[in-house]
Design an enzyme around this catalytic site. Structure first.
Site, PDB file in Angstrom:
ATOM      1  N   GLU A 105     -46.093  11.831  -3.958  1.00 30.71           N
ATOM      2  CA  GLU A 105     -45.755  10.894  -2.881  1.00 30.71           C
ATOM      3  C   GLU A 105     -46.679   9.692  -2.884  1.00 30.71           C
ATOM      4  O   GLU A 105     -46.264   8.562  -2.624  1.00 30.71           O
ATOM      5  CB  GLU A 105     -45.833  11.617  -1.534  1.00 30.71           C
ATOM      6  N   GLU A 106     -47.958   9.923  -3.192  1.00 26.58           N
ATOM      7  CA  GLU A 106     -48.953   8.859  -3.104  1.00 26.58           C
ATOM      8  C   GLU A 106     -48.762   7.771  -4.147  1.00 26.58           C
ATOM      9  O   GLU A 106     -49.298   6.672  -4.005  1.00 26.58           O
ATOM     10  CB  GLU A 106     -50.367   9.440  -3.220  1.00 26.58           C
ATOM     11  N   ASP A 163     -49.682  16.096  -3.287  1.00 22.52           N
ATOM     12  CA  ASP A 163     -50.680  15.295  -3.993  1.00 22.52           C
ATOM     13  C   ASP A 163     -51.612  14.576  -3.031  1.00 22.52           C
ATOM     14  O   ASP A 163     -51.301  14.385  -1.854  1.00 22.52           O
ATOM     15  CB  ASP A 163     -50.010  14.284  -4.920  1.00 22.52           C
TER      16      ASP A 163
END
Length: 410
Positions: free
Chosen positions: A174-175, A80
């Site tokens: 992850e972000e 992402d």
């Protein structure tokens, strides 16, 4: 263009911006589309155990090519891109043999300025890939994906380089802090791993912030403005009072190194209610606890001062400093340092002023320091990466696989 650049330029065409408002995993369909592309590529490379699960986690393995027993190691990257800036219709531009000048970003009017980013002066003679000034680039972390797969391809094409089992993991979201939520560490099969998710060449990180988030809700009373006297309470005014009570010098733009901060990331505003969303960061667990208490005290003080309206706070913890989980295994760091040195890179060991999947994975039993990608200025339209940096990351990944086999054979 070499393989790592070609891969990278292909991957950034996928819009994989994650969405914190969506509780699904992955939080955006584009991540799954990229995962399916990567799944096909990994199968075409001949990797074993290629698996894309329903939540968008993609894993595979390059089997050992030696007879001796060697610890299985892993390399991890995320698919992402950050919600901070659009990742749709990314139009990269290549600046060959950069000579230290400011760079116009397409026709957007935006400029990559050496006065704002003095590290650019260190990159004279390098080839830079920038944005066109309208989106982020996606080097965080599609560069990591490209570098891992290019390194794996190189190992396959050069079987004389010894290596043990190499586990590959590409994660979603992850972000927005969910990248490790559904990661199956036991199934992954590595004894330790490295996230390829850092910045400039040489970065080696095994400390990160302790992280929490806070939602401060300011409540007022909405009344038609024509009859509002002595009745209306504007929650946005209360929110402004709260924000002004926060220490202006303890923000991301005023801190560096091991200094923590409070960061107002978004506001949802209205007359009756306004939400202030903060992230809170500190390298020490006691420091994070003190910061949370500080905010709670500020809420209590403001409630005491207000004649009308009220303030509430909700705090939740996000991730912890991986240092305590990595330092008991010093060989993991020493292997990375030696591998960099073997590739003519001096390790620049510094704390991560943020977090990676590796922080969560370390606490899940997979010690996971972070290694550079060659990128700069992540999460915004001024993001760029160097071709030389990407190639150097590939070299280091290959050398890590080789050194692990040569030093730890049983």
């Amino acid at each position: 263009m070499n393989n790592v650049v070609n891969r990278f330029l292909k991957y950034v065409t996928f819009d994989t911006q994650s969405d914190a408002e969506n509780s699904a995993c992955p939080s955006s369909q584009g991540q799954l589309v990229l995962a399916q592309e990567l799944e096909a590529e990994m199968k075409a490379l001949g990797l074993s155990d290629v698996n894309l699960d329903q939540n968008g986690y993609l894993t595979a393995k390059l089997p050992s090519n030696i007879n001796e027993q060697v610890p299985a190691i892993g390399f991890v990257a995320h698919m992402d891109t950050a919600p901070d800036e659009s990742g749709k219709n990314v139009k990269p531009q290549l600046i060959e043999n950069y000579q230290g000048q400011d760079i116009a970003l397409g026709t957007s009017g935006e400029v990559l300025s050496t006065s704002q980013y003095p590290d650019m002066k260190k990159l004279i003679g390098h080839d830079l890939i920038t944005t066109d000034g309208t989106t982020l680039l996606g080097a965080d972390n599609k560069a990591g994906i490209a570098e891992i797969l290019t390194a794996i391809e190189y190992l396959i094409e050069n079987p004389e380089i010894p290596h043990g089992d190499i586990c590959i993991g590409f994660t979603p979201d992850e972000e927005i802090g969910r990248g490790a939520d559904l990661f199956d560490v036991e199934k992954f099969g590595a004894e330790w791993a490295y996230t390829i998710d850092g910045g400039p060449v040489g970065e080696l990180e095994y400390e990160n912030f302790n992280a929490s988030s806070a939602k401060v809700t300011c409540r007022g009373v909405s009344v038609h403005p024509g009859t509002a006297k002595n009745k209306l309470v504007n929650s946005m005014n209360i929110a402004a009072q709260f924000q002004l009570s926060m220490p202006a010098e303890e923000t991301p733009e005023c801190t560096e190194g091991y200094e923590g901060f409070y960061h107002l990331t978004s506001i949802k505003s209205g007359i009756a209610a306004t939400e202030l969303h903060y992230i809170i960061r500190d390298f020490e667990s006691d420091g994070l606890a003190n910061r949370k208490s500080f905010m709670e005290n500020k809420v209590a003080e403001l409630n005491h001062q207000l004649k009308k309206g009220s303030v509430e706070i909700e705090i939740s913890d996000s991730y912890s400093n991986m240092k305590e989980m990595v330092t008991p295994h010093p060989h993991i760091i020493e292997l990375a340092k030696q591998s960099m040195l073997d590739c003519d890179v001096i390790a620049d060991i510094k704390p991560i002023r943020g977090g990676t999947d590796g922080a969560r994975l370390s606490f899940m039993g997979l010690p996971c320091p972070n290694i550079f990608t060659g990128g700069y200025n992540f999460h915004g339209i001024h993001e760029f990466i160097t071709v030389q940096g990407m190639n150097k990351a590939v070299e280091v990944i290959v050398k890590l696989a080789e050194n692990t086999a040569n030093q730890l054979r049983k």
